[in-house]
Design a protein around this motif. Sequence first.
Motif, short mmCIF file in Angstrom:
data_model
loop_
_atom_site.label_atom_id
_atom_site.label_comp_id
_atom_site.label_asym_id
_atom_site.label_seq_id
_atom_site.Cartn_x
_atom_site.Cartn_y
_atom_site.Cartn_z
N HIS A 137 18.54 -13.29 23.36
CA HIS A 137 19.19 -13.79 23.52
C HIS A 137 20.50 -13.26 22.73
O HIS A 137 20.47 -12.28 22.09
CB HIS A 137 17.94 -14.26 22.13
N HIS A 139 22.95 -13.56 20.14
CA HIS A 139 23.13 -14.54 19.01
C HIS A 139 24.44 -14.70 17.84
O HIS A 139 25.54 -13.93 18.55
CB HIS A 139 22.22 -13.48 17.84
N TRP A 176 25.90 -10.78 17.60
CA TRP A 176 24.31 -9.27 18.11
C TRP A 176 23.29 -10.01 19.22
O TRP A 176 23.59 -11.12 20.01
CB TRP A 176 23.10 -9.52 17.04
N HIS A 178 19.37 -9.71 21.02
CA HIS A 178 17.76 -9.65 20.92
C HIS A 178 16.87 -10.28 21.17
O HIS A 178 17.17 -11.01 22.07
CB HIS A 178 17.15 -9.40 19.39
N HIS A 180 13.72 -12.75 22.44
CA HIS A 180 13.28 -13.64 21.88
C HIS A 180 11.86 -14.84 22.99
O HIS A 180 12.57 -15.72 23.22
CB HIS A 180 14.28 -14.37 22.16
N HIS A 446 18.21 -20.31 11.00
CA HIS A 446 18.93 -20.05 12.22
C HIS A 446 19.03 -20.79 13.29
O HIS A 446 17.70 -21.51 13.15
CB HIS A 446 18.62 -18.92 12.62
N HIS A 500 14.65 -17.00 10.59
CA HIS A 500 14.65 -15.64 10.90
C HIS A 500 13.76 -14.45 10.05
O HIS A 500 14.08 -13.44 10.86
CB HIS A 500 16.20 -15.07 11.38
#
Length: 518
Positions: A137, A139, A176, A178, A180, A446, A500
């Motif tokens: 993901h 972000h 960023w 990360h 998901h 988020h 989040h």
Amino acid sequence: MIRRRTLLLGLGAGAVLAHPLRPLFATTAAPAMAAMAAHGMDDMVNYSGPTDLAPLSSLPIHRPLKPLPRLTNRARRDGLFRSKLVAAPARLKLGTLPPTSVFAYNGMTPGPLIELYEGDQVEIDFFNRLPQSSTVHWHGLTIPADQDGAPQDYIPAGGQRRYHFTLPQGSAGTHWYHPHPHMMTAEQVYRGLAGAVIVRQRNDPLQHIPEQELFITDLKMAADGSIPPNDRDDWMNGREGQFVLINGLHMPLITLVGTQRWRIWNACSARYLKLSLGGLEFSLVGTDGGLLSAPVHGLTELLLAPAERAEIIVSAPRNGPSRIQLIAEPYDRGAMGRLAGPSRRRVLADIDTVYTEEALRTIPDTLRPISPLGTPTAEHMVAFSDYVDVDAPPPSNPYERPQDMLFLVNGQAYDMERIDIEGRLGEVEEWTIINASSMGMEHPFHIHGGHFQVIERNYDGITTPEPFLAWRDTINLKAGESATLRMRIDEPGLRMFHCHILEHEDLGMMGNLMILPK
Ligand code: C2O
Ligand code: CU
Ligand code: CU
């Protein structure tokens, strides 16, 4: 445990709006404070989880902070960024402990920094060599829904895919990436998968100021060097590691020469960072969605909830001490049990300051235009609620995923197949986000797909208009607080919105947003 709260299940949108929030929730704070005092302030001392934790002395301190390693661009022409990202287990020797098994991107944690420019066409081949499904993901990046690493678009263990997108003008910022995947985001992140993205603009009004990156994560590590699974407290509060790391380093040494621009990420699963430089003033110039319209000067503290980012400008003090500290001040986010109470004040880094006239830089008075989003054409409401039976007998397996903790959006736990909210492409829509926590817990909201403007916040009967315009993708809400946001999404398709605190997200505090074409 002394607190048992009533179930708020089924608390529908109407119910929340019909009742004034404060009277309902105002009572939760006082007993929480009492519980904290009884627990003391030091999360290490009070740790009573099933795992012996590694002492803080097992990771070395004071290594010089270095820029994050960059992901190499393999493209041969300007305007194209082509590379590859491999998520795989790795064994890393950390400090004095036996090697630690982590999940790494390209063999490192945090993953390599991806440095891009507005207008870039990006192609990243992702290889999932983890023993479980994953996604990447992006972000904070403004990209099409089918490239955004939603849980529905998972890449199975051993699989691969290419993520490709073009970064629009105006999308510069501190972002960023990360994983998901459905119900496993928290685990993949706490095992090490997260990395920074910087999107730059060609005419950056701050390009005369040298930069440093501070990508902050935390790591929970057992005394044998392993990364233990989440226990019940971790699931309830969100996991906080005993080590706070900056660019992967424990209490590093930062050198501040003259004036610098610091990009700061809170990439922790659940830890709130109320940052200070021990009283030294700094200026805020950017948030999640890039630069502000004008700098905010004279700050001494900055709260970053999980997933939030900021850009600040800081100068070495003329007459000040040459050694200062980056501090996480105590902050009470309403966590319970082992984490109850404000976490203790802790030093995240030592900073050597070097004052020289030549290295001082001035900050322009205006950074970029931000115009307010116009009148909304639709309204949406999101209420976060939670319920934990704190009197439940301890499970026989302390690492069991709890079945009796509810973290809900508008009274429901996340369902991959259900569309919770429909929005329209290109329309300004107003969102009211309510933290109806029954436990006094804060939750950072988020949303994917773009950035919003905060219009106002409501807390304790007081409405506070947002003091300055900024683009954000994450906003913290205290228990009982609500916020009004405006947002426009310019790509159709499926997006998520969620808390989040990654454990809360995995336990169900997430919803699907479908942006319908016009
Ligand atoms: Cu950083 Cu949906 O996440
Ligand atoms: Cu996101
Ligand atoms: Cu939460």
